[in-house]
Design an enzyme around this catalytic site. Structure first.
Site, short mmCIF file in Angstrom:
data_model
loop_
_atom_site.label_atom_id
_atom_site.label_comp_id
_atom_site.label_asym_id
_atom_site.label_seq_id
_atom_site.Cartn_x
_atom_site.Cartn_y
_atom_site.Cartn_z
N THR A 187 -1.52 -26.35 14.59
CA THR A 187 -2.55 -27.16 13.94
C THR A 187 -2.73 -28.44 14.75
O THR A 187 -1.77 -29.05 15.19
CB THR A 187 -2.24 -27.42 12.45
OG1 THR A 187 -3.44 -27.82 11.80
CG2 THR A 187 -1.17 -28.47 12.23
N CYS A 212 -3.48 -36.67 7.59
CA CYS A 212 -3.14 -35.35 7.04
C CYS A 212 -1.65 -35.08 7.27
O CYS A 212 -1.04 -35.64 8.15
CB CYS A 212 -3.92 -34.24 7.75
SG CYS A 212 -5.68 -34.28 7.47
N HIS A 257 -2.14 -27.35 6.41
CA HIS A 257 -2.64 -28.64 6.92
C HIS A 257 -3.40 -29.31 5.77
O HIS A 257 -4.56 -29.02 5.52
CB HIS A 257 -3.58 -28.37 8.10
CG HIS A 257 -4.10 -29.60 8.79
ND1 HIS A 257 -4.26 -29.68 10.15
CD2 HIS A 257 -4.49 -30.81 8.32
CE1 HIS A 257 -4.73 -30.87 10.48
NE2 HIS A 257 -4.89 -31.58 9.38
#
Lengths: 165, 207
Positions: free
Chosen positions: A21, A27, A44
């Site tokens: 990711t 995040c 995520h």
């Protein structure tokens, strides 16, 4: 095979795939791994909680709904909660703000990284999944590569070096 | 009539927003040009409705390095403005104001260099917001700028967590501007919240 996990998305796979990711800012990337089965999931998440019932539509956007759904699907694939461990990264505060009204407001978008981390911790605690390694906070972005053959994670960042979790 | 979700925007709305972007960026370009003593060109603005993944791809991929300056505006209209500059352009600008033999390390800007970028962004954004204020009679106060040099995907987290979390897409009014002879594209993104979007459209007589 490399599998890309986009923002507000989740993927589960097994050895010898690599879940990737990119560019976690505020995040948080949550990796949950079953050592016995070599199955892992990477989520995520963008926001700490789903307010109202939004998690039904976008379960992978919110920490609470994303992690619970990921673990449920991993159990469906034969993982046992007893063997699950978690590693987390991200939750940075990308922009510093001088204005205390903005930065200290508990609902400010600027410090959402911290609230994401707290939410991820409490959801994992609720599920009894221990966090065995983490690289959270700070003010920089991170890319996460989760090697499912060993359960190891490489964190890449710009200007802050690489880390192994 | 007002819109509740940005998916309801039609092509007339989009054209109006484009024009707003044009006027705002035109003003920014004029101020920047006066400040830099260089020609600043702008392209036709684009109005985009995108989710975060598409927007990161659109801006060169999530890991693309950019210098970003963020300003929050509050008042009759609320939202965020982001200026995204390529690391090359930042190095150019810094070199122009503080000529030196040392290469500019965009990852490790010193206080003077950050202050310069802050000032530049401040000028660009203040003149942009001023233009919109004048046109719509809606006022807004802008915050002090905040600089971040990092991957564009990580920077984009902010606008996507800032507003109502109802829709996964945000609307951005984006404009490329080119400074001097070297054509290095930069983006100026204006991201209003949904309520402000309605106010802007209504103030211009759009039903």
């Amino acid at each position: 095979m490399d599998i890309i996990v986009k923002i507000a998305d989740m993927k589960i796979s097994k050895a010898n795939d690599v879940l990737i990711t990119y560019a976690l800012g505020s995040c948080v990337g949550v990796c949950v791994y079953d050592y016995s089965k070599k199955i892992g999931g990477l989520s995520h998440i963008l926001l700490p909680h789903d307010s109202g019932n939004l998690g039904k539509k976008d379960p992978y956007k919110y920490a609470n709904t994303a992690i619970i759904e990921m673990v449920r699907q991993m159990e469906k694939q034969g993982c046992s909660k007893l063997f699950l461990t978690a590693k987390i990264a991200g939750g940075a505060q990308m922009f510093s703000v001088n204005n205390s009204h903005i930065s200290q407001n508990s609902s400010s978008p600027f410090n959402i990284g911290e609230r994401n981390i707290q939410s991820v911790r409490s959801v994992l605690k609720f599920l009894n999944i221990p966090i065995v390694a983490e690289d959270v906070g700070g003010n920089y972005g991170r890319t996460m590569k989760f090697d499912l053959s060993k359960g190891l994670i490489i964190i890449k960042s710009v200007g802050h070096g690489d880390k192994m979790l | 009539m007002s819109i509740n979700n940005i998916n309801e925007l039609n092509s007339l709305h989009m054209d109006v927003l484009k024009e707003i972007g044009n006027i705002g960026s035109g003003n920014s370009a004029t101020s920047l040009s006066a400040f830099l003593g260089k020609k600043v060109n702008i392209d036709i603005p684009t109005v985009k409705m995108m989710d975060i993944n598409d927007m990161a791809d659109h801006l060169g991929g999530p890991e693309n390095m950019v210098a970003s300056c963020t300003i929050v505006f509050n008042g009759d209209i609320n939202g965020i403005m982001l200026i995204l500059l390529s690391d090359k352009l930042v190095a150019n600008i810094v070199n122009y104001f503080f000529p030196s033999d040392e290469e500019v390390n965009v990852m490790k800007l010193n206080d003077m260099q950050i202050s310069l970028l802050n000032e530049l962004s401040n000028i660009a954004i203040a003149s942009y917001i001023n233009a919109i204020s004048e046109m719509t009679s809606l006022s807004a106060v802008i915050s002090t700028p905040s600089i971040c040099v990092d991957m564009v995907g990580a920077i984009l987290n902010l606008p996507f967590v800032s507003f109502d979390h109802m829709s996964e897409k945000i609307i951005s009014i984006a404009q490329n501007f080119r400074i001097g002879e070297n054509t290095i594209d930069s983006n100026i993104l204006m991201i209003p919240d949904i309520e402000s979007l309605n106010k802007i459209l209504n103030s211009l007589g759009i039903e």
